[in-house]
Design a protein around this motif. Structure first.
Motif, PDB file in Angstrom:
ATOM      1  N   ASP A  84       0.980 -10.611   6.198  1.00  0.00           N
ATOM      2  CA  ASP A  84      -0.014  -9.579   5.921  1.00  0.00           C
ATOM      3  C   ASP A  84       0.533  -8.178   6.156  1.00  0.00           C
ATOM      4  N   VAL A  85       1.488  -8.069   7.077  1.00  0.00           N
ATOM      5  CA  VAL A  85       2.081  -6.773   7.419  1.00  0.00           C
ATOM      6  C   VAL A  85       3.591  -6.919   7.449  1.00  0.00           C
ATOM      7  N   LEU A  86       4.278  -6.066   6.714  1.00  0.00           N
ATOM      8  CA  LEU A  86       5.729  -5.985   6.758  1.00  0.00           C
ATOM      9  C   LEU A  86       6.117  -4.628   7.316  1.00  0.00           C
ATOM     10  N   VAL A  87       6.913  -4.622   8.367  1.00  0.00           N
ATOM     11  CA  VAL A  87       7.455  -3.372   8.900  1.00  0.00           C
ATOM     12  C   VAL A  87       8.955  -3.375   8.650  1.00  0.00           C
ATOM     13  N   ASN A  88       9.389  -2.549   7.698  1.00  0.00           N
ATOM     14  CA  ASN A  88      10.808  -2.429   7.371  1.00  0.00           C
ATOM     15  C   ASN A  88      11.441  -1.445   8.349  1.00  0.00           C
ATOM     16  N   GLY A 135      -2.565  -6.384   2.124  1.00  0.00           N
ATOM     17  CA  GLY A 135      -1.259  -6.294   2.760  1.00  0.00           C
ATOM     18  C   GLY A 135      -0.914  -4.854   3.087  1.00  0.00           C
ATOM     19  N   HIS A 136      -0.108  -4.695   4.121  1.00  0.00           N
ATOM     20  CA  HIS A 136       0.395  -3.377   4.496  1.00  0.00           C
ATOM     21  C   HIS A 136       1.917  -3.444   4.615  1.00  0.00           C
ATOM     22  N   ILE A 137       2.589  -2.465   4.034  1.00  0.00           N
ATOM     23  CA  ILE A 137       4.038  -2.345   4.134  1.00  0.00           C
ATOM     24  C   ILE A 137       4.343  -0.976   4.725  1.00  0.00           C
ATOM     25  N   ILE A 138       4.973  -0.977   5.887  1.00  0.00           N
ATOM     26  CA  ILE A 138       5.331   0.264   6.570  1.00  0.00           C
ATOM     27  C   ILE A 138       6.846   0.399   6.571  1.00  0.00           C
ATOM     28  N   ASN A 139       7.339   1.438   5.925  1.00  0.00           N
ATOM     29  CA  ASN A 139       8.772   1.705   5.894  1.00  0.00           C
ATOM     30  C   ASN A 139       9.110   2.750   6.957  1.00  0.00           C
ATOM     31  N   ILE A 140       9.930   2.383   7.927  1.00  0.00           N
ATOM     32  CA  ILE A 140      10.318   3.337   8.961  1.00  0.00           C
ATOM     33  C   ILE A 140      11.334   4.301   8.358  1.00  0.00           C
ATOM     34  N   THR A 174      -1.395   0.755  -6.416  1.00  0.00           N
ATOM     35  CA  THR A 174      -2.666   1.452  -6.206  1.00  0.00           C
ATOM     36  C   THR A 174      -3.828   0.617  -6.736  1.00  0.00           C
ATOM     37  N   GLY A 175      -4.830   0.417  -5.910  1.00  0.00           N
ATOM     38  CA  GLY A 175      -6.004  -0.352  -6.299  1.00  0.00           C
ATOM     39  C   GLY A 175      -5.851  -1.849  -6.165  1.00  0.00           C
ATOM     40  N   SER A 176      -4.684  -2.296  -5.683  1.00  0.00           N
ATOM     41  CA  SER A 176      -4.417  -3.729  -5.595  1.00  0.00           C
ATOM     42  C   SER A 176      -4.810  -4.337  -4.257  1.00  0.00           C
ATOM     43  N   GLY A 177      -5.105  -3.483  -3.286  1.00  0.00           N
ATOM     44  CA  GLY A 177      -5.351  -3.961  -1.933  1.00  0.00           C
ATOM     45  C   GLY A 177      -4.114  -3.928  -1.063  1.00  0.00           C
ATOM     46  N   VAL A 178      -2.955  -3.630  -1.664  1.00  0.00           N
ATOM     47  CA  VAL A 178      -1.703  -3.500  -0.914  1.00  0.00           C
ATOM     48  C   VAL A 178      -1.457  -2.025  -0.633  1.00  0.00           C
ATOM     49  N   VAL A 179      -1.172  -1.706   0.616  1.00  0.00           N
ATOM     50  CA  VAL A 179      -0.982  -0.325   1.050  1.00  0.00           C
ATOM     51  C   VAL A 179       0.457  -0.151   1.533  1.00  0.00           C
ATOM     52  N   VAL A 180       1.120   0.898   1.027  1.00  0.00           N
ATOM     53  CA  VAL A 180       2.520   1.163   1.347  1.00  0.00           C
ATOM     54  C   VAL A 180       2.638   2.575   1.896  1.00  0.00           C
ATOM     55  N   MET A 181       3.336   2.750   3.003  1.00  0.00           N
ATOM     56  CA  MET A 181       3.507   4.079   3.599  1.00  0.00           C
ATOM     57  C   MET A 181       4.882   4.211   4.237  1.00  0.00           C
ATOM     58  N   ASP A 182       5.321   5.466   4.370  1.00  0.00           N
ATOM     59  CA  ASP A 182       6.478   5.801   5.188  1.00  0.00           C
ATOM     60  C   ASP A 182       5.981   6.271   6.551  1.00  0.00           C
ATOM     61  N   LEU A 183       6.704   5.910   7.601  1.00  0.00           N
ATOM     62  CA  LEU A 183       6.403   6.414   8.936  1.00  0.00           C
ATOM     63  C   LEU A 183       7.691   6.886   9.589  1.00  0.00           C
ATOM     64  N   SER A 184       7.703   8.146   9.986  1.00  0.00           N
ATOM     65  CA  SER A 184       8.829   8.670  10.751  1.00  0.00           C
ATOM     66  C   SER A 184       8.491   8.579  12.237  1.00  0.00           C
ATOM     67  N   PRO A 185       9.338   7.888  13.028  1.00  0.00           N
ATOM     68  CA  PRO A 185       9.057   7.743  14.455  1.00  0.00           C
ATOM     69  C   PRO A 185       9.477   8.942  15.285  1.00  0.00           C
ATOM     70  N   GLY A 186      10.030   9.973  14.634  1.00  0.00           N
ATOM     71  CA  GLY A 186      10.551  11.105  15.381  1.00  0.00           C
ATOM     72  C   GLY A 186      11.926  10.779  15.952  1.00  0.00           C
TER      73      GLY A 186
END
Length: 269
Positions: A84-88, A135-140, A174-186
């Motif tokens: 359900d969640v992928l953290v790259n 689903g959520h995909i978070i790219n570090i 977009t609109g599929s229920g899958v959310v993709v984001m970039d996250l910078s940890p600093g």
């Protein structure tokens, strides 16, 4: 601890930020698949997850290998269920220095780890997420991808490419229920940053605790901030105030080539 009945997969989870993110997701009620190249480090992370009362699958592998990624995903889904969640999170900084003095194979390894890795892992989990419409995909990621200069061109290039990968996949989903984001940890003190040539010159306030990134990951996969789909989020962001600000500006926190003025041909591109 609430039981979510959900499954997360965290790459580069053997140490540093990846380990802390994996443990935090376990605390949020996720069962967690963890992968990295070091089995010993993964075993240590797994024990921390078990202490939180969650199931864990240890899957050693190299995220730049399509065969390894397929094997890792098969092991996680067989034991825990669909992801359900992928953290790259797996990443490589490479050697500091100028581009002219860089070693080509090491330079390319940075790009492969930071771009091919997330691409392969995302491609592996995406069909199932799309079919289940969640689903959520978070790219570090890193602000270094949006800045010129620095002491590692390969790292900057790879992180800019990762921003574009996030942006492209977000447009498709977009609109599929899958959310993709970039996250910078600093700027986080980890084994990866210990070789910085300016390490002794950085003031204490420049450093961000890795727990802050883990907290943001937990918030971003909660569903409360899905409107940030396709955006670049920084660990210093107040997510509640970022939501309305990005909603008002379609190109905020995305990788864009900005026109120089109204007569710039890019204005109509």
């Amino acid at each position: 601890m609430m039981s979510s009945g959900r499954v997360a997969l965290v790459t580069g989870a053997g140490r540093g930020i990846g380990r802390i993110i994996a443990v935090r997701l376990a605390e949020e009620g996720f069962d967690v698949g963890i992968t990295a190249r070091s089995v010993k480090q993964l075993t240590e992370t797994a024990e921390l997850i078990k202490q939180r009362g969650r199931r864990v699958v240890v899957a050693q592998g190299d995220v730049t290998s399509s065969g390894d990624v397929s094997r890792v995903l098969a092991g996680v889904t067989t034991a825990l269920g669909p992801v359900d969640v992928l953290v790259n999170n797996a990443g490589y900084l490479g050697r500091y220095g100028s581009f002219a003095d860089s070693e080509p194979d090491d330079w390319w390894r940075v790009v492969e780890t930071n771009v091919r890795g997330p691409a392969l892992c995302t491609r592996a989990v995406l069909p199932s997420m799309l079919s289940r419409r969640r689903g959520h995909i978070i790219n570090i990621n890193s602000l270094q991808g949006s800045r010129s200069g620095g002491t590692s061109a390969a790292y900057s290039v790879s992180k800019a490419a990762l921003m574009r990968l996030t942006d492209s996949i977000a447009a498709e989903t977009t609109g599929s229920g899958v959310v993709v984001m970039d996250l910078s940890p600093g700027l986080v003190r980890t084994a990866m940053t210990d070789d910085r040539p300016d390490l002794g010159l950085l003031p204490a306030e420049e450093w961000t605790p890795p727990e802050a990134a883990a907290g943001h990951v937990a918030a971003l996969v909660s569903g409360r901030y899905d409107a940030l789909h396709g955006r670049f989020v920084h660990v210093s962001d107040d997510l509640d105030s970022l939501l309305p600000r990005t909603a008002a500006h379609p190109d905020a926190r995305v990788l864009r080539l900005v026109p120089a003025g109204p007569d710039d041909p890019l204005s109509d591109a």
